[in-house]
Enzyme design. Structure first.
Site, PDB file in Angstrom:
ATOM      1  N   SER A  68       0.800  -1.240   0.000  1.00  0.00           N
ATOM      2  CA  SER A  68       0.000   0.000   0.000  1.00  0.00           C
ATOM      3  C   SER A  68       0.827   1.281   0.000  1.00  0.00           C
ATOM      4  O   SER A  68       0.318   2.348   0.357  1.00  0.00           O
ATOM      5  CB  SER A  68      -0.965   0.030   1.210  1.00  0.00           C
ATOM      6  OG  SER A  68      -1.829  -1.077   1.173  1.00  0.00           O
ATOM      7  N   GLY A  92       2.149   2.420  -2.794  1.00  0.00           N
ATOM      8  CA  GLY A  92       1.994   3.044  -4.101  1.00  0.00           C
ATOM      9  C   GLY A  92       2.983   2.565  -5.147  1.00  0.00           C
ATOM     10  O   GLY A  92       3.167   3.222  -6.162  1.00  0.00           O
ATOM     11  N   LYS A  93       3.599   1.403  -4.931  1.00  0.00           N
ATOM     12  CA  LYS A  93       4.622   0.962  -5.901  1.00  0.00           C
ATOM     13  C   LYS A  93       4.015   0.607  -7.249  1.00  0.00           C
ATOM     14  O   LYS A  93       4.614   0.865  -8.289  1.00  0.00           O
ATOM     15  CB  LYS A  93       5.463  -0.193  -5.341  1.00  0.00           C
ATOM     16  CG  LYS A  93       4.741  -1.451  -4.963  1.00  0.00           C
ATOM     17  CD  LYS A  93       5.738  -2.476  -4.416  1.00  0.00           C
ATOM     18  CE  LYS A  93       5.026  -3.764  -3.991  1.00  0.00           C
ATOM     19  NZ  LYS A  93       4.127  -3.548  -2.826  1.00  0.00           N
ATOM     20  N   GLU A 132      -1.186  -9.504  -9.877  1.00  0.00           N
ATOM     21  CA  GLU A 132      -2.046  -9.172  -8.737  1.00  0.00           C
ATOM     22  C   GLU A 132      -3.380  -8.576  -9.180  1.00  0.00           C
ATOM     23  O   GLU A 132      -4.425  -8.888  -8.621  1.00  0.00           O
ATOM     24  CB  GLU A 132      -1.318  -8.188  -7.811  1.00  0.00           C
ATOM     25  CG  GLU A 132      -1.995  -7.982  -6.484  1.00  0.00           C
ATOM     26  CD  GLU A 132      -1.154  -7.133  -5.533  1.00  0.00           C
ATOM     27  OE1 GLU A 132      -1.246  -7.358  -4.311  1.00  0.00           O
ATOM     28  OE2 GLU A 132      -0.414  -6.259  -6.002  1.00  0.00           O
ATOM     29  N   GLN A 177       8.455  -6.903  -2.645  1.00  0.00           N
ATOM     30  CA  GLN A 177       8.040  -6.530  -1.298  1.00  0.00           C
ATOM     31  C   GLN A 177       9.247  -6.321  -0.405  1.00  0.00           C
ATOM     32  O   GLN A 177      10.293  -6.948  -0.587  1.00  0.00           O
ATOM     33  CB  GLN A 177       7.175  -7.642  -0.696  1.00  0.00           C
ATOM     34  CG  GLN A 177       5.856  -7.871  -1.399  1.00  0.00           C
ATOM     35  CD  GLN A 177       4.779  -6.909  -0.933  1.00  0.00           C
ATOM     36  OE1 GLN A 177       5.079  -5.855  -0.381  1.00  0.00           O
ATOM     37  NE2 GLN A 177       3.531  -7.268  -1.155  1.00  0.00           N
ATOM     38  N   ARG A 215      12.619  -8.632   0.584  1.00  0.00           N
ATOM     39  CA  ARG A 215      11.972  -9.791   1.184  1.00  0.00           C
ATOM     40  C   ARG A 215      12.339 -11.117   0.504  1.00  0.00           C
ATOM     41  O   ARG A 215      12.353 -11.206  -0.710  1.00  0.00           O
ATOM     42  CB  ARG A 215      10.450  -9.586   1.122  1.00  0.00           C
ATOM     43  CG  ARG A 215       9.633 -10.631   1.823  1.00  0.00           C
ATOM     44  CD  ARG A 215       8.179 -10.198   1.819  1.00  0.00           C
ATOM     45  NE  ARG A 215       7.296 -11.289   2.167  1.00  0.00           N
ATOM     46  CZ  ARG A 215       5.962 -11.209   2.129  1.00  0.00           C
ATOM     47  NH1 ARG A 215       5.397 -10.087   1.738  1.00  0.00           N
ATOM     48  NH2 ARG A 215       5.222 -12.225   2.455  1.00  0.00           N
TER      49      ARG A 215
END
Length: 465
Positions: free
Chosen positions: A231, A233-234, A262, A384, A402
């Site tokens: 969330s 904004g990427k 996604e 992420q 990640r």
């Protein structure tokens, strides 16, 4: 007239019924081969250099006798010896190959086949064409046999088969290893462009002046990672990059391929339309926009621009790196791509679900870097970040990527999108301004810059107070 096949040919193709080609002759033109050799004997220096440029090898000749003669011609050419029928005959005799080709009489017959080299280009192309067709047949036939012997792992198997077929057509263009002269020439061309045009972009524009000042645009063959917490904004920022590439303010557009794992294609298109038209998506969904107002006109105009833009969206939800690579290859073969975006890395399906998660992500990361090099385009990959930076209330760093350290290793550029340190931390969402951190760049500086985020239209812009 060039004869395409010959009944007394020394080679034939004996395929099984699955191949559907039992007893057929492989494509060839004996006359074109003889005409080409005749041209080589008439003007070896020029014609042989053109043959080498076209990647004609001894194996490109259907008749083994022709291949032996061409091999001797190439040997003389490389040694810078004079190319003459008597010299070639002597070389063949020394190598004990003169009798294999039919003696001096056959060599004399070949040398007298054509009086001029005017049509050498045509015969080079004809020999190359027939050789390529034979390579395709052999690869495809081998693929059929491998299918009958298939033992498991369909995705990996299909990727291997496709790679073999593609190697026939792709690898014919250039060698993988290049002499330093060619890369040096390319580098000097970039240097001259920088000096003459005073810092003008050498890659695809990001659409943001501060970021372009850092990177000179997204460069070919580079894997660019854009990382952030959820969330932040990427996806919005990546879509802004894609829009700037396909609809640049100046210069030619770059064909853009978006893999959205996604979001659906329609949902993605809606976001891009509202962003470019500067229309509040919430008001649009609530039905609070007038039907014939200024907002609708802007949306229609944006829709017209996007419908003409070279943008391709693939919204397959479960896709492996091998499937992604195959799709990119096919689109690139039809429309040469200039920019690829993948949203996002951790959603790519593993080739082998049994291996540890870190290895799965590492495989995807390496595959995406390979695509950038193979297709000669910048590949933007969304990723992420873990929670460490949030817990410690600090700026993200490379170690926060990640699930795999290989992302950091494979990436040429790592961008990290973060909330300003002084932003309200009540909700974990994008703030009115954002910090974009250039955390890694192989060929340039690192640092931080600010962007303005317009939440109502989910659009990033150059920073302004």
């Amino acid at each position: 007239m060039v004869q395409e096949t010959s009944s007394n040919s020394p080679r034939s193709f004996s395929g099984n019924s699955a191949g559907g080609a039992a007893g057929r002759m492989l494509p060839h033109s004996l006359e074109a081969e003889e005409y080409l050799l005749s041209c080589c004997l008439l003007d070896g220096k020029d014609v042989l250099s053109r043959c080498l440029e076209a990647r004609i090898r001894a194996e490109s000749f259907y008749d083994p006798k022709h291949g032996l003669i061409y091999e001797r011609l190439l040997d003389l050419y490389n040694r810078q010896e004079p190319i003459d029928i008597s010299v070639v005959a002597e070389e063949l005799k020394t190598a004990r190959q003169l009798d294999q080709i039919g003696g001096y009489a056959f060599l004399a017959q070949v040398s007298s086949r054509i009086p001029t080299t005017a049509q050498a280009g045509y015969f080079i192309e004809k020999v190359r064409e027939q050789a390529l067709l034979r390579e395709i047949i052999r690869s495809a036939t081998g693929a059929v046999e491998e299918c009958y012997g298939f033992t498991g792992g369909i995705d990996e198997f299909v990727d291997q088969i496709e790679a073999k077929i593609f190697s026939v057509t792709q690898n014919r263009v250039s060698e993988s290893a290049k002499q330093m002269r060619e890369p040096t020439r390319d580098a000097m061309s970039v240097i001259n462009k920088m000096m003459m045009k005073k810092g003008e972009l050498t890659g695809v524009s990001s659409g943001f002046k501060d970021l372009d000042a850092f990177m000179w645009g997204f460069q070919k063959q580079e894997m660019i990672v854009l990382a952030a917490r959820p969330s932040m904004g990427k996806t919005s920022l990546a879509l802004n990059f894609a829009e700037a590439a396909a609809l640049p303010k100046k210069g030619p557009p770059a064909a853009v391929l978006i893999f959205s794992l996604e979001m659906g294609a329609a949902q993605l298109a809606l976001r891009m339309l509202c962003s470019r038209a500067r229309v509040n998506m919430k008001l649009l969904r609530d039905g609070l926009l007038s039907k014939n107002g200024d907002e609708q006109n802007r949306l229609v105009e944006a829709a017209d621009q996007f419908s003409k833009a070279p943008i391709f969206i693939d919204d397959s939800s479960a896709i492996s790196i091998m499937q992604l690579r195959a799709k990119a290859r096919r689109i690139h073969s039809r429309t040469p791509l200039g920019f690829i975006m993948v949203d996002y890395l951790q959603l790519l399906s593993p080739t082998d679900p049994k291996v540890p998660r870190e290895q799965q992500v590492a495989e995807a990361s390496r595959g995406l870097k390979a695509i950038a090099k193979e297709l000669d385009v910048p590949v933007l990959v969304l990723s992420q970040l873990n929670r460490s930076s949030e817990k410690d209330n600090r700026t993200p760093k490379l170690s926060d990527l990640r699930e795999s350290g290989s992302i950091e290793q494979d990436a040429d550029v790592v961008l990290m999108l973060a909330r300003p340190r002084d932003a309200d931390e009540k909700f974990q969402v994008a703030a009115d301004s954002a910090e974009l951190i250039v955390a890694k760049q192989r060929n340039g500086p690192v640092g931080e810059l600010k962007l303005t985020f317009l939440r109502d239209i989910t659009r990033f812009e150059n920073f302004h107070q």
